[in-house]
Design an enzyme around this catalytic site. Structure first.
Site, mmCIF file in Angstrom:
data_model
loop_
_atom_site.group_PDB
_atom_site.id
_atom_site.type_symbol
_atom_site.label_atom_id
_atom_site.label_comp_id
_atom_site.label_asym_id
_atom_site.label_seq_id
_atom_site.Cartn_x
_atom_site.Cartn_y
_atom_site.Cartn_z
ATOM 1 N N LYS A 34 0.795 -1.097 -0.112
ATOM 2 C CA LYS A 34 0.197 0.138 0.264
ATOM 3 C C LYS A 34 0.838 1.075 -0.096
ATOM 4 O O LYS A 34 1.960 1.348 0.770
ATOM 5 C CB LYS A 34 -0.936 0.138 1.235
ATOM 6 N N THR B 73 -3.204 -5.322 0.498
ATOM 7 C CA THR B 73 -2.925 -4.073 0.853
ATOM 8 C C THR B 73 -3.653 -3.314 1.820
ATOM 9 O O THR B 73 -3.206 -2.511 2.509
ATOM 10 C CB THR B 73 -2.690 -3.444 -0.457
ATOM 11 N N ASP B 74 -4.941 -3.578 1.786
ATOM 12 C CA ASP B 74 -5.923 -2.877 2.679
ATOM 13 C C ASP B 74 -5.568 -3.438 4.035
ATOM 14 O O ASP B 74 -5.558 -2.586 5.073
ATOM 15 C CB ASP B 74 -7.338 -3.539 2.428
ATOM 16 N N PHE C 210 32.215 27.917 -11.833
ATOM 17 C CA PHE C 210 32.270 26.749 -12.588
ATOM 18 C C PHE C 210 33.107 27.325 -13.935
ATOM 19 O O PHE C 210 32.643 27.939 -14.701
ATOM 20 C CB PHE C 210 30.975 26.342 -12.964
ATOM 21 N N GLN D 291 29.268 19.125 -7.519
ATOM 22 C CA GLN D 291 29.767 17.973 -6.924
ATOM 23 C C GLN D 291 30.526 18.242 -6.149
ATOM 24 O O GLN D 291 30.828 17.330 -5.108
ATOM 25 C CB GLN D 291 30.639 17.388 -8.320
ATOM 26 N N ASN E 30 21.021 20.816 -10.168
ATOM 27 C CA ASN E 30 21.687 22.251 -10.189
ATOM 28 C C ASN E 30 20.481 23.273 -10.800
ATOM 29 O O ASN E 30 20.269 23.388 -11.767
ATOM 30 C CB ASN E 30 22.784 22.140 -10.998
ATOM 31 N N HIS F 31 19.555 26.006 -12.081
ATOM 32 C CA HIS F 31 20.439 27.173 -12.944
ATOM 33 C C HIS F 31 19.975 28.357 -12.672
ATOM 34 O O HIS F 31 18.747 28.498 -12.724
ATOM 35 C CB HIS F 31 20.471 26.824 -14.407
HETATM 36 O O1 LIG Z 1 28.600 22.689 -10.592
HETATM 37 C C1 LIG Z 1 28.351 22.341 -11.782
HETATM 38 N N1 LIG Z 1 28.653 20.898 -12.271
HETATM 39 C C2 LIG Z 1 28.457 20.510 -13.566
HETATM 40 O O2 LIG Z 1 29.133 19.621 -13.898
HETATM 41 C C3 LIG Z 1 28.163 21.677 -14.520
HETATM 42 N N2 LIG Z 1 27.911 21.553 -16.009
HETATM 43 C C4 LIG Z 1 27.323 22.874 -16.242
HETATM 44 O O3 LIG Z 1 27.055 22.868 -17.287
HETATM 45 N N3 LIG Z 1 27.319 23.400 -15.297
HETATM 46 C C5 LIG Z 1 27.612 22.940 -13.987
HETATM 47 N N4 LIG Z 1 28.010 23.333 -12.687
#
Ligand SMILES: O=c1[nH]c(=O)c2[nH]c(=O)[nH]c2[nH]1
Length: 309
Positions: free
Chosen positions: A21, A66-67, A166, A230, A256, A258
């Site tokens: 459930k 499941t009930d 970056f 990362q 990420n 953006h």
């Molecule tokens: O922190 C980031 N890691 C990535 O691997 C990556 N690739 C990307 O286009 N921007 C970012 N920013």
């Protein structure tokens, strides 16, 4: 009425399976004192075991409905209370393991955070406001006689407006991204962590561990000068493992989120990292496990958990 009927084909076999459930919403109020406590869970119960019959022929003679699984969640909330999501799921899992046909399973919960409403500067005894910061998660897996307990959270949305760069990535004919030494970094952090073998989820202070892992994760996000999301992810995991021996493995999923600098030159305006286009799809997505050297891999804890590698 349809009758169970085998459509056996020796070339086709049933693979791994579970049933149960999903999303049982249970709210437990502890009313032992006038200061009420609340736990608000969304529980999913999956059983694994001797259930090929129902998949292959519709033979339900071994199926725990499941009930029934749903009802057990509510009954256990009354009988055992909900101390922590992890303890509640473990108690539930152990109950189902007592059935002969059950050899294992997976019990998961989202736990919604409620905070006390402040009245005249004091926390109210029985009125709460839903905190929207993040949702706590828990998962218990029982497989081959071993219990695996994961804590976690999801939807912890964080942003830093500088202190992130970056650059230095290889460029090929498809690379258009400009390098940056000053960008917004934003993500919705999801984490799951595996407790070490010597942590007893029924007695350990998992609420305190939860608060510490959330705090450490946020602090690292804020203070690491980030060259990549990362790197921030790993630094958070490392810091958690360094301060908390009770944690054996922590996994993060970090999208990420953006924020692209809007080109305002078209309007004769300078954009000094002040105006961004947010919420753009697609988004980057980082997954990693951070664990202790030599720790035995425990894939059964993580298989089918979703979102995490
Ligand atoms: O922190 C980031 N890691 C990535 O691997 C990556 N690739 C990307 O286009 N921007 C970012 N920013």
């Amino acid at each position: 009425m349809t009758h169970p009927e085998s459509t056996a084909n020796p070339e086709i076999v049933l693979g791994p399976n579970q049933y149960g459930k999903a999303e049982v919403r249970v709210v437990r109020i502890n009313r032992e004192t006038p200061v009420h406590e609340i736990r608000d869970l969304n529980v999913t119960s999956f059983l694994r075991g001797d259930f090929a019959g129902t998949f292959l022929t519709g033979d339900n003679s071994k199926v725990i409905a499941t009930d029934t699984q749903k009802n057990t969640v509510y009954a256990f909330a009354k009988k055992h209370g909900i101390t922590t999501p992890e303890a509640f799921l473990l108690t539930l899992g152990r109950h189902f393991l007592a059935y002969e046909e059950v050899s294992g399973g997976r019990w998961t919960a989202d736990s919604y955070p409620w905070e006390r409403i402040t009245v005249d500067g004091a926390p109210h005894e029985h009125s709460f406001v839903r905190s929207k910061q993040e949702v706590r998660t828990a998962a218990v897996t029982i497989a081959d006689g071993v219990e695996y307990v994961l804590g976690g959270f999801k939807d912890l949305t964080v942003l830093k407006s500088t202190g992130a760069e970056f650059h230095g990535y290889p460029r090929d004919e498809y690379t258009t991204l400009p390098e940056t030494t000053d960008r917004i970094m934003a993500t919705d952090i999801a984490a799951r962590w595996l407790y070490a073998d010597d942590v007893d989820p029924l007695t350990a202070d998992l609420d305190s561990l939860y608060a510490q892992i959330k705090r450490i994760t946020c602090e690292k996000f804020a203070t690491v000068h980030s060259l990549s999301l990362q790197q921030t992810l790993y630094a958070a995991g490392q810091a958690v493992l360094e301060s908390l021996p009770q944690i054996e493995d922590i996994r993060y999923a970090m999208p990420n989120n953006h924020h692209y600098v809007v080109d305002l030159e078209r309007f004769g305006l300078e954009n000094n990292n002040e105006v961004f286009e947010a919420g753009v799809l697609p988004y980057g997505l980082m997954n990693a496990s951070v664990t202790r050297r030599g720790a035995a891999p425990k894939p059964a804890a993580w298989d089918w958990i979703g979102d995490f590698i």
